[in-house]
Design a protein around this motif. Structure first.
Motif, PDB file in Angstrom:
ATOM      1  N   SER A  57       0.844  -1.193   0.000  1.00 32.07           N
ATOM      2  CA  SER A  57       0.000   0.000   0.000  1.00 32.07           C
ATOM      3  C   SER A  57       0.884   1.250   0.000  1.00 32.07           C
ATOM      4  CB  SER A  57      -0.897   0.015   1.238  1.00 32.07           C
ATOM      5  OG  SER A  57      -0.114   0.229   2.401  1.00 32.07           O
ATOM      6  N   VAL A  58       0.289   2.374  -0.332  1.00 34.11           N
ATOM      7  CA  VAL A  58       1.014   3.648  -0.325  1.00 34.11           C
ATOM      8  C   VAL A  58       1.609   3.911   1.055  1.00 34.11           C
ATOM      9  CG1 VAL A  58       0.760   6.150  -0.580  1.00 34.11           C
ATOM     10  CG2 VAL A  58      -0.325   4.618  -2.229  1.00 34.11           C
ATOM     11  N   GLY A  59       0.867   3.637   2.109  1.00 31.74           N
ATOM     12  CA  GLY A  59       1.376   3.850   3.464  1.00 31.74           C
ATOM     13  C   GLY A  59       2.586   2.996   3.768  1.00 31.74           C
ATOM     14  N   THR A  60       2.535   1.736   3.386  1.00 28.74           N
ATOM     15  CA  THR A  60       3.677   0.843   3.611  1.00 28.74           C
ATOM     16  C   THR A  60       4.863   1.275   2.757  1.00 28.74           C
ATOM     17  OG1 THR A  60       2.211  -0.968   4.202  1.00 28.74           O
ATOM     18  CG2 THR A  60       4.446  -1.569   3.536  1.00 28.74           C
ATOM     19  N   MET A  61       4.598   1.721   1.541  1.00 31.88           N
ATOM     20  CA  MET A  61       5.678   2.226   0.689  1.00 31.88           C
ATOM     21  C   MET A  61       6.334   3.462   1.316  1.00 31.88           C
ATOM     22  SD  MET A  61       3.765   1.646  -2.976  1.00 31.88           S
ATOM     23  CE  MET A  61       4.950   2.457  -4.021  1.00 31.88           C
ATOM     24  N   LEU A  62       5.525   4.322   1.912  1.00 35.42           N
ATOM     25  CA  LEU A  62       6.075   5.505   2.603  1.00 35.42           C
ATOM     26  C   LEU A  62       6.981   5.090   3.746  1.00 35.42           C
ATOM     27  CD1 LEU A  62       3.316   8.252   2.935  1.00 35.42           C
ATOM     28  CD2 LEU A  62       5.707   8.611   2.338  1.00 35.42           C
ATOM     29  N   LEU A  63       6.522   4.120   4.532  1.00 36.20           N
ATOM     30  CA  LEU A  63       7.348   3.628   5.630  1.00 36.20           C
ATOM     31  C   LEU A  63       8.635   2.999   5.102  1.00 36.20           C
ATOM     32  CD1 LEU A  63       4.596   2.057   7.908  1.00 36.20           C
ATOM     33  CD2 LEU A  63       5.903   4.158   8.349  1.00 36.20           C
ATOM     34  N   ARG A  64       8.519   2.160   4.085  1.00 39.19           N
ATOM     35  CA  ARG A  64       9.702   1.506   3.519  1.00 39.19           C
ATOM     36  C   ARG A  64      10.695   2.544   3.003  1.00 39.19           C
ATOM     37  NH1 ARG A  64      10.979  -3.405   2.235  1.00 39.19           N
ATOM     38  NH2 ARG A  64       8.862  -4.221   2.418  1.00 39.19           N
ATOM     39  N   ASN A  65      10.207   3.577   2.318  1.00 40.99           N
ATOM     40  CA  ASN A  65      11.065   4.623   1.772  1.00 40.99           C
ATOM     41  C   ASN A  65      11.780   5.371   2.911  1.00 40.99           C
ATOM     42  OD1 ASN A  65      10.415   7.435  -0.490  1.00 40.99           O
ATOM     43  ND2 ASN A  65      12.257   6.256  -0.228  1.00 40.99           N
ATOM     44  N   THR A  66      11.041   5.695   3.953  1.00 37.03           N
ATOM     45  CA  THR A  66      11.617   6.397   5.102  1.00 37.03           C
ATOM     46  C   THR A  66      12.692   5.550   5.781  1.00 37.03           C
ATOM     47  OG1 THR A  66       9.555   7.607   5.447  1.00 37.03           O
ATOM     48  CG2 THR A  66      11.083   7.489   7.323  1.00 37.03           C
ATOM     49  N   TYR A  67      12.385   4.287   6.030  1.00 36.65           N
ATOM     50  CA  TYR A  67      13.347   3.394   6.689  1.00 36.65           C
ATOM     51  C   TYR A  67      14.569   3.167   5.803  1.00 36.65           C
ATOM     52  CZ  TYR A  67       9.293   2.433   9.674  1.00 36.65           C
ATOM     53  OH  TYR A  67       8.207   2.530  10.502  1.00 36.65           O
ATOM     54  N   HIS A  68      14.368   3.165   4.495  1.00 32.60           N
ATOM     55  CA  HIS A  68      15.478   3.009   3.563  1.00 32.60           C
ATOM     56  C   HIS A  68      16.467   4.168   3.726  1.00 32.60           C
ATOM     57  CE1 HIS A  68      16.610   2.039  -0.927  1.00 32.60           C
ATOM     58  NE2 HIS A  68      17.503   1.566  -0.082  1.00 32.60           N
ATOM     59  N   TYR A  69      15.931   5.370   3.905  1.00 30.54           N
ATOM     60  CA  TYR A  69      16.805   6.526   4.159  1.00 30.54           C
ATOM     61  C   TYR A  69      17.615   6.334   5.434  1.00 30.54           C
ATOM     62  CZ  TYR A  69      15.577   9.704   0.417  1.00 30.54           C
ATOM     63  OH  TYR A  69      15.453  10.284  -0.812  1.00 30.54           O
ATOM     64  N   TRP A  70      16.965   5.881   6.502  1.00 35.61           N
ATOM     65  CA  TRP A  70      17.694   5.698   7.757  1.00 35.61           C
ATOM     66  C   TRP A  70      18.766   4.622   7.603  1.00 35.61           C
ATOM     67  CZ3 TRP A  70      17.701   9.593  10.663  1.00 35.61           C
ATOM     68  CH2 TRP A  70      16.570  10.360  10.890  1.00 35.61           C
ATOM     69  N   PHE A  71      18.484   3.557   6.879  1.00 37.15           N
ATOM     70  CA  PHE A  71      19.461   2.501   6.641  1.00 37.15           C
ATOM     71  C   PHE A  71      20.710   3.080   5.983  1.00 37.15           C
ATOM     72  CE2 PHE A  71      21.414  -0.775   4.062  1.00 37.15           C
ATOM     73  CZ  PHE A  71      21.445  -1.866   4.906  1.00 37.15           C
ATOM     74  N   HIS A  72      20.507   3.840   4.892  1.00 34.34           N
ATOM     75  CA  HIS A  72      21.658   4.382   4.165  1.00 34.34           C
ATOM     76  C   HIS A  72      22.298   5.567   4.877  1.00 34.34           C
ATOM     77  CE1 HIS A  72      21.789   1.633   0.877  1.00 34.34           C
ATOM     78  NE2 HIS A  72      20.486   1.779   0.658  1.00 34.34           N
ATOM     79  N   THR A  73      21.566   6.251   5.737  1.00 33.54           N
ATOM     80  CA  THR A  73      22.192   7.299   6.551  1.00 33.54           C
ATOM     81  C   THR A  73      23.228   6.661   7.478  1.00 33.54           C
ATOM     82  OG1 THR A  73      20.237   8.722   6.444  1.00 33.54           O
ATOM     83  CG2 THR A  73      21.790   9.133   8.254  1.00 33.54           C
TER      84      THR A  73
END
Length: 180
Positions: free
Chosen positions: A134-150
């Motif tokens: 879902s769009v909400g899960t994609m938003l969460l995944r995208n956000t967490y992806h940023y934290w992973f690469h940070t």
């Protein structure tokens, strides 16, 4: 929310709290990159990718989610081949990846600014092909992806003996908790 002021109506749009969190994760990723040279951005410390790759890689995800699936277009068509998941390792120029990231996130924000709570349970698609999440899960995944690469970018910078790196999550006044 609509406010009426006499003869005209002014519509105030509130950014969805999950979009606010994505914006904050992006800003923290960019804060991690402050002062980074092209030479250091392109250094690959195995098994990690270089930092310029990480920038482009995050842009690829945003392009796929918020531009291709959500808006039916692609603004950087060759980026996936260079820094997409599962593609061969590369060490692209920092300026090129920053330009791609800035362009993609600006176009992505055109869509993200319109999101409502009701839309977060929907699945994006281009005709017959629908997103797995879902769009909400994609938003969460995208956000967490940023934290992973940070975190990964911090590790690379520490290994390169960079000093004066951020030590903790930054100023959160633009990302405070808001009930829906």
């Amino acid at each position: 929310m609509v406010a009426r002021n006499g003869r005209s109506s002014i519509i105030y749009c509130m950014t969805h709290p999950l979009v606010t969190q994505l914006h904050f994760a992006r800003s923290e990723f960019m804060r991690c990159l402050e002062g980074l040279s092209d030479e250091d951005a392109r250094k690959r410390l195995l098994p990690m990718n270089c930092i310029s790759w990480m920038i482009g890689h995050l842009a690829v995800q945003e392009q796929f989610y918020w531009i291709y699936f959500a808006q039916g277009k692609v603004v950087k068509p060759k980026l996936y081949e260079l820094v997409g998941y599962g593609r061969p390792a590369s060490t692209p120029p920092l300026a090129d990846m920053m330009e791609a990231w800035q362009t993609i996130t600006a176009v992505a924000d055109d869509y993200l600014a319109t999101l409502t709570t009701d839309q977060l349970t929907q699945h994006l698609g281009d005709g017959e092909k629908k997103s797995r999440e879902s769009v909400g899960t994609m938003l969460l995944r995208n956000t967490y992806h940023y934290w992973f690469h940070t975190g990964e970018a911090h590790a690379v910078r520490q290994q390169l003996d960079h000093d004066e790196l951020p030590q903790f999550v930054g100023n959160m006044k633009t990302a405070v908790y808001q009930p829906e």
